[in-house]
Design a protein around this motif. Structure first.
Motif, short mmCIF file in Angstrom:
data_model
loop_
_atom_site.label_atom_id
_atom_site.label_comp_id
_atom_site.label_asym_id
_atom_site.label_seq_id
_atom_site.Cartn_x
_atom_site.Cartn_y
_atom_site.Cartn_z
N ASP A 121 0.83 -1.19 0.00
CA ASP A 121 0.00 0.00 0.00
C ASP A 121 0.87 1.25 0.00
OD1 ASP A 121 -1.78 2.07 0.46
OD2 ASP A 121 -2.94 0.99 1.97
N HIS A 122 0.70 2.05 -1.02
CA HIS A 122 1.47 3.28 -1.23
C HIS A 122 1.31 4.26 -0.07
CE1 HIS A 122 2.45 7.13 -3.25
NE2 HIS A 122 3.10 6.42 -4.15
N SER A 123 0.18 4.20 0.63
CA SER A 123 -0.13 5.19 1.66
C SER A 123 0.40 4.82 3.05
CB SER A 123 -1.64 5.40 1.75
OG SER A 123 -2.29 4.22 2.20
N LEU A 124 0.97 3.63 3.22
CA LEU A 124 1.46 3.21 4.52
C LEU A 124 2.69 4.01 4.94
CD1 LEU A 124 1.28 -0.69 4.19
CD2 LEU A 124 -0.32 0.80 5.41
N SER A 125 2.89 4.12 6.24
CA SER A 125 4.12 4.73 6.74
C SER A 125 5.27 3.74 6.53
CB SER A 125 3.98 5.04 8.23
OG SER A 125 3.89 3.83 8.98
N LEU A 150 7.35 1.85 -5.97
CA LEU A 150 5.91 1.61 -5.85
C LEU A 150 5.19 2.52 -6.83
CD1 LEU A 150 5.38 1.53 -1.96
CD2 LEU A 150 5.80 -0.38 -3.51
N TYR A 151 4.45 1.91 -7.74
CA TYR A 151 3.72 2.71 -8.71
C TYR A 151 2.66 3.55 -8.00
CZ TYR A 151 5.46 -0.96 -11.88
OH TYR A 151 6.24 -1.86 -12.55
N GLY A 152 2.54 4.78 -8.42
CA GLY A 152 1.48 5.62 -7.89
C GLY A 152 0.12 5.02 -8.21
N PRO A 153 -0.84 5.10 -7.30
CA PRO A 153 -2.18 4.58 -7.58
C PRO A 153 -2.77 5.18 -8.85
CG PRO A 153 -1.98 5.17 -5.27
CD PRO A 153 -0.74 5.68 -5.95
N ASN A 154 -3.40 4.35 -9.63
CA ASN A 154 -4.10 4.76 -10.85
C ASN A 154 -3.17 5.24 -11.97
OD1 ASN A 154 -6.66 4.34 -9.57
ND2 ASN A 154 -6.42 6.32 -8.55
N THR A 155 -1.87 4.98 -11.84
CA THR A 155 -0.96 5.44 -12.90
C THR A 155 -1.14 4.67 -14.20
OG1 THR A 155 0.77 4.04 -11.93
CG2 THR A 155 0.83 6.39 -11.40
N GLU A 156 -1.88 3.56 -14.16
CA GLU A 156 -2.14 2.83 -15.41
C GLU A 156 -2.95 3.68 -16.39
OE1 GLU A 156 -5.48 1.73 -12.53
OE2 GLU A 156 -3.30 1.97 -12.43
N TYR A 157 -3.57 4.75 -15.89
CA TYR A 157 -4.31 5.65 -16.78
C TYR A 157 -3.37 6.45 -17.69
CZ TYR A 157 -8.65 4.75 -14.24
OH TYR A 157 -9.75 4.15 -13.68
N VAL A 158 -2.13 6.61 -17.27
CA VAL A 158 -1.20 7.45 -18.04
C VAL A 158 0.09 6.72 -18.43
CG1 VAL A 158 -2.03 9.67 -17.17
CG2 VAL A 158 -0.26 8.43 -15.89
N GLY A 201 3.08 -6.92 -7.55
CA GLY A 201 1.73 -6.47 -7.89
C GLY A 201 1.60 -5.02 -8.25
N ASN A 202 2.30 -4.13 -7.54
CA ASN A 202 2.19 -2.69 -7.85
C ASN A 202 3.54 -2.01 -7.84
OD1 ASN A 202 2.41 -2.97 -5.02
ND2 ASN A 202 1.39 -1.01 -4.65
N GLY A 203 4.55 -2.72 -8.36
CA GLY A 203 5.85 -2.07 -8.45
C GLY A 203 6.93 -2.98 -8.99
N MET A 204 8.16 -2.53 -8.85
CA MET A 204 9.31 -3.31 -9.30
C MET A 204 10.48 -3.10 -8.35
SD MET A 204 10.81 -1.16 -12.59
CE MET A 204 9.31 -1.32 -13.55
N VAL A 205 11.41 -4.04 -8.37
CA VAL A 205 12.64 -3.96 -7.60
C VAL A 205 13.79 -3.86 -8.58
CG1 VAL A 205 14.10 -5.05 -5.86
CG2 VAL A 205 11.62 -5.36 -5.77
N ILE A 208 6.20 12.81 -8.26
CA ILE A 208 4.79 13.15 -8.46
C ILE A 208 4.09 12.04 -9.25
CG2 ILE A 208 5.13 15.64 -8.25
CD1 ILE A 208 4.92 15.84 -11.29
N THR A 209 4.74 10.89 -9.35
CA THR A 209 4.10 9.72 -9.96
C THR A 209 4.25 8.49 -9.08
OG1 THR A 209 4.55 10.57 -12.19
CG2 THR A 209 3.97 8.26 -12.01
N ASN A 210 5.50 8.22 -8.62
CA ASN A 210 5.78 7.00 -7.87
C ASN A 210 6.41 7.31 -6.52
OD1 ASN A 210 5.18 5.26 -10.19
ND2 ASN A 210 7.07 6.06 -11.04
#
Length: 376
Positions: free
Chosen positions: A32-36, A95-103, A130-134, A72-74
């Motif tokens: 989750d992108h929003s976690l601390s 971590l990919y920013g949420p909803n970045t698949e739109y752009v 699932g939502n990023g890369m290493v 401002i994206t990831n």
């Protein structure tokens, strides 16, 4: 531990230098992108254990995490894994920013990374989840917008961009600029905001005007016959890193990469001299651009480039610079709706679109005069 050594230590992606992604470890886990950071840490432990089987007993005491960039994206994280008292492995987790698949076309990005890596660009791709890369961690400092205009660095960026544009990525080689702009336009023009103030500002945009500008510029640029290359498309200071000790410049983050017009990649880079604050008084002068062009066109013999070739690239770049404003203006509207990152994307639309209108007459007239003169 350097990037290449990390790659070898992981013993992954044996075919990556040949552009094969099938050997890259993958995981269905997401973070989750929003976690601390403390909340992310146990999830990162599980991710590393799932991706890299060499650490079955890894626990949080062996791992440290720090934010490299919010962007401002990831979200970029440096993850350091202590294997023993003398050995630490540094990884970059994006971590990919949420909803970045739109752009962003993630499939296109993942296809290109191994080929670009084999050509010496960016970090090595070590795993996807699932939502990023290493990726391997690059030990270097990110440039600032003011760094990019330093003559020595500008020359090196130009040389590296020349090399970047020679990389061949399999698949279709159709330029994606207008496809992406029209896709962004369609999504952007149908948005609705829950925030009443955002909706009020959004309603002041004339999408008929924007559409007319896009079509007019598409028609004009079609006469320039700009070469189509594999382009970075987002060569801002944050995607340039320098290791001063080694004297090595790195291009990173290829998520917007695609086959595209050469002039767009260069013109977009010049726009980034202005930074996120969009101070376009910092846009490079004609002399600064010519310095860049010389090292781009003839990296080994920059002062043998003809005035004719310099002028042609100046016109091409200046015209496609205008398209860069339209591209990122429309992108910003989608982000204003979709992204949870704290950034004034809606304000960014107006900054970019207004700068496009400020520069349009000057550079469209330049292109028309050049094209008309060349047909005499």
């Amino acid at each position: 531990m350097g990037a290449v050594n990390i790659w070898n230590a992981m013993e992954v992606a044996e075919g990556a230098s040949d552009g094969q992604t099938s050997g890259i470890p993958s995981s269905h886990l997401t973070i989750d992108h929003s976690l601390s950071i403390p909340e992310m840490k146990p999830r990162l432990v599980e991710l590393c254990k799932d991706l890299f089987k060499k650490w079955p007993n890894l626990d949080a005491s062996h791992l440290s995490v720090e934010t490299v960039s919010g962007g401002i994206t990831n979200l970029l994280l440096k993850v350091s894994i202590r294997e023993d008292s003398s050995k630490t492995v540094d990884l970059m987790v994006r971590l990919y920013g949420p909803n970045t698949e739109y752009v962003i076309n993630r499939e296109r990005e993942l296809q290109a990374i191994p080929y670009l890596s084999a050509a010496g660009f960016g970090a090595k791709l070590l795993g996807v989840f699932g939502n990023g890369m290493v990726q391997s961690f690059i030990h270097a400092c990110t440039l600032t917008p003011s760094d990019m205009r330093k003559p020595k660095l500008a020359a090196e960026i130009a040389k590296q961009l020349h090399k970047f544009h020679q990389v061949e990525i399999p698949g279709g080689k159709e330029p994606q600029l207008w496809h992406d702009i029209f896709k962004f336009f369609q999504k952007a023009s149908n948005l609705e905001f829950d925030d009443s103030e955002k909706q009020r500002k959004f309603k002041t945009i004339s999408f008929e005007e924007v559409h007319n500008e896009v079509n007019e510029l598409k028609e004009l640029t079609s006469h320039l016959n700009a070469p189509v290359v594999y382009a970075h498309n987002d060569l801002l200071s944050g995607n340039l890193m320098l290791n001063e000790e080694e004297g090595k410049l790195y291009f990173i983050d290829f998520e917007y990469g695609s086959y595209n017009y050469r002039g767009f990649d260069i013109g977009n880079h010049f726009n980034e001299y202005a930074g996120y604050e969009c101070d376009y008084s910092l846009y490079p002068t004609k002399d600064e651009q010519y310095h860049f062009f010389r090292h781009y066109l003839e990296p080994e013999r920059p002062y043998e480039v003809s005035e004719k070739d310099l002028e042609a690239l100046y016109v091409e770049t200046s015209t496609y610079m205008l398209t860069s404003h339209l591209y990122w203006a429309l992108w910003a509207l989608i982000q204003a709706k979709m992204s949870p990152i704290e950034f004034d994307y809606l304000g960014y639309f107006f900054l970019r679109f207004n700068e496009y209108k400020n520069q349009k007459e000057r550079y469209c007239s330049l292109a028309k005069a050049y094209l008309w003169g060349s047909k005499k």
